[in-house]
Each structure stands twice: as C-alpha cells, then as structure tokens.
Design a protein around this motif. Structure first.
Motif, PDB file in Angstrom:
ATOM      1  N   UNK A  59       0.825  -1.212   0.000  1.00 28.44           N
ATOM      2  CA  UNK A  59       0.000   0.000   0.000  1.00 28.44           C
ATOM      3  C   UNK A  59       0.857   1.259   0.000  1.00 28.44           C
ATOM      4  N   UNK A  60       2.037   1.173   0.639  1.00 25.42           N
ATOM      5  CA  UNK A  60       2.902   2.351   0.700  1.00 25.42           C
ATOM      6  C   UNK A  60       3.499   2.675  -0.666  1.00 25.42           C
ATOM      7  N   UNK A  61       3.785   1.620  -1.436  1.00 23.37           N
ATOM      8  CA  UNK A  61       4.302   1.850  -2.786  1.00 23.37           C
ATOM      9  C   UNK A  61       3.218   2.474  -3.665  1.00 23.37           C
ATOM     10  N   UNK A  62       1.973   2.026  -3.453  1.00 26.97           N
ATOM     11  CA  UNK A  62       0.850   2.613  -4.194  1.00 26.97           C
ATOM     12  C   UNK A  62       0.695   4.087  -3.848  1.00 26.97           C
ATOM     13  N   UNK A  63       0.805   4.407  -2.541  1.00 27.32           N
ATOM     14  CA  UNK A  63       0.716   5.809  -2.106  1.00 27.32           C
ATOM     15  C   UNK A  63       1.838   6.628  -2.730  1.00 27.32           C
ATOM     16  N   UNK A  64       3.037   6.032  -2.807  1.00 31.58           N
ATOM     17  CA  UNK A  64       4.182   6.726  -3.410  1.00 31.58           C
ATOM     18  C   UNK A  64       3.909   7.044  -4.886  1.00 31.58           C
ATOM     19  N   UNK A  65       3.366   6.076  -5.613  1.00 23.05           N
ATOM     20  CA  UNK A  65       3.075   6.279  -7.042  1.00 23.05           C
ATOM     21  C   UNK A  65       1.995   7.343  -7.227  1.00 23.05           C
ATOM     22  N   UNK A  66       0.937   7.248  -6.401  1.00 24.27           N
ATOM     23  CA  UNK A  66      -0.140   8.247  -6.484  1.00 24.27           C
ATOM     24  C   UNK A  66       0.400   9.639  -6.169  1.00 24.27           C
ATOM     25  N   UNK A  67       1.243   9.738  -5.146  1.00 25.31           N
ATOM     26  CA  UNK A  67       1.834  11.026  -4.787  1.00 25.31           C
ATOM     27  C   UNK A  67       2.674  11.597  -5.909  1.00 25.31           C
TER      28      UNK A  67
END
Length: 213
Positions: free
Chosen positions: A3-11
């Motif tokens: 989920x943190x990698x997804x948040x990083x990509x979205x950011x």
C-alpha cells in the motif's frame, strides 16, 4: 505491491499534475489588450417629438444637426432644447464610425433621462427605451460586446419626454481578449499534496523495513 508503494506512485502522479497546472497555460481569462478602438465624432440629428415615443421608436420634426465627441455626457436640464419650452419633448439620432484593429470585446455604456438604444452595424446592443415619469430618474445600461476587426457603424437613438434631459455614451475603447494563463497557486497546492503523500510513503516504508530487521 504494498500500500505504501501505491501511495508513493499516487503522490508522484499528483506532484506531476501540480507542476503541469502551475506552469502550463490552459485556463482562458479575459484581459485588457494593448489595442484600442478608434471612434469618430458623432453626427447628431435633433428632432422635436410631439407624440410620446413607442417601442418602435419616435416620430418627429427635424430641427438641426450638431456633433458630439466620441465619448460624451450632455446635460440639458429641464428647460427644453435650445432653451425653448416648445422643444421640451425631443430626441436625436446620432451616428459614428468605429474602427477596431483586432478581434475582441469592448464595453459600452449609455445613459438617458428617458429612452435610448445603441446599435452596432444595425444590431440592437443596449435597450433602455422607456419613459421615466420621475423627474430625477435616469436610466442606464451597459454591455461587453464581441467585435471583429474592421470598420463598424454605431447608432444611438435617444429621446426625452419628461423630466431631466441627460444623454451619455461611454467606453474606454480598450479591446479585451481571451488569454490562456497558468494557475501557479492551484498548481502549488496540488504539488504540495503530492509531496506530502510521497513523504508519508517513504517514512512508512522506512519504518516497515526497520521493524523487519
């Protein structure tokens, strides 16, 4: 994918979008250009009006011709035209030529104690055609009009039936155009949101890695 990698990509995506909004002009906004319209003096034909004008106009006897400057305000009080009470009900038809250097928009304003109508190339633009029985009441109207480059004919119909006789035509002659502009403040806000998400993702990822060691 965590989920943190997804948040990083979205950011990262939000950050890129914010930068684009801040630097790429995409929003159309009306601005005043460096160009101005040229308007000639008005040729004014005065009429004595024995019958109250209707919505179709007025019928009267020709009195004389005169001129107005391109922008004018004429206050004739309540004494009648040429100081004669015989001509206390009167009107005029005024014509002027306008030359516009570029396509754009111009604001026009007219004022009258009673009725007035402004036409451009025969098209009715501003209509305040009515008799005002309050002696102190004055009517006014304004409109931003789209005009094409080239020559145009202005025509102003005006009458005074009762009360205070005032006639005015006003425009700053400045041509307004639509211009595309960027949104730096909005873009900065969006970019900051993206940076915040990236920072959160990196911190959470770092803590997760530390806890597994």
């Amino acid at each position: 994918m965590s989920i943190f990698k997804t948040v990083f990509i979205v950011g990262t995506i939000i950050l890129i979008i914010g930068v684009i909004i801040a630097v790429v002009p995409f929003k159309e906004e009306m601005v005043t250009s460096e160009y101005t319209a040229q308007i000639s003096d008005w040729t004014v034909s005065w009429y004595y009006i024995p019958i109250e004008p209707t919505k179709d106009g007025f019928t009267g006897s020709f009195l004389e011709n005169s001129t107005f400057p391109p922008v004018f305000e004429v206050d004739l009080g309540i004494g009648g035209l040429f100081g004669e009470w015989l001509y206390s009900t009167f009107g005029f038809i005024a014509r002027a030529d306008m030359e516009v250097p570029v396509d754009g928009y111009i604001k026009f304003e007219i004022m009258s104690g009673d009725g007035a109508r402004l036409y451009i190339d025969g098209e009715l633009i501003i209509d305040i055609w009515e008799t005002r029985w309050d002696l102190q009441e004055v009517g006014s109207g304004s409109k931003v009009v789209e005009v094409s480059a080239g020559k145009h004919r202005l025509e102003l119909w005006w009458y005074q039936w009762r009360g205070w006789a005032i006639a005015a035509f006003n425009t700053d002659r400045k041509i307004m155009v639509f211009e595309k502009k960027a949104e730096p403040i909005l873009g900065l806000g969006v970019a900051c949101l993206g940076v915040a998400l990236i920072a959160i993702a990196r911190i959470k990822t770092s803590r997760s890695s530390t806890s597994r060691m």
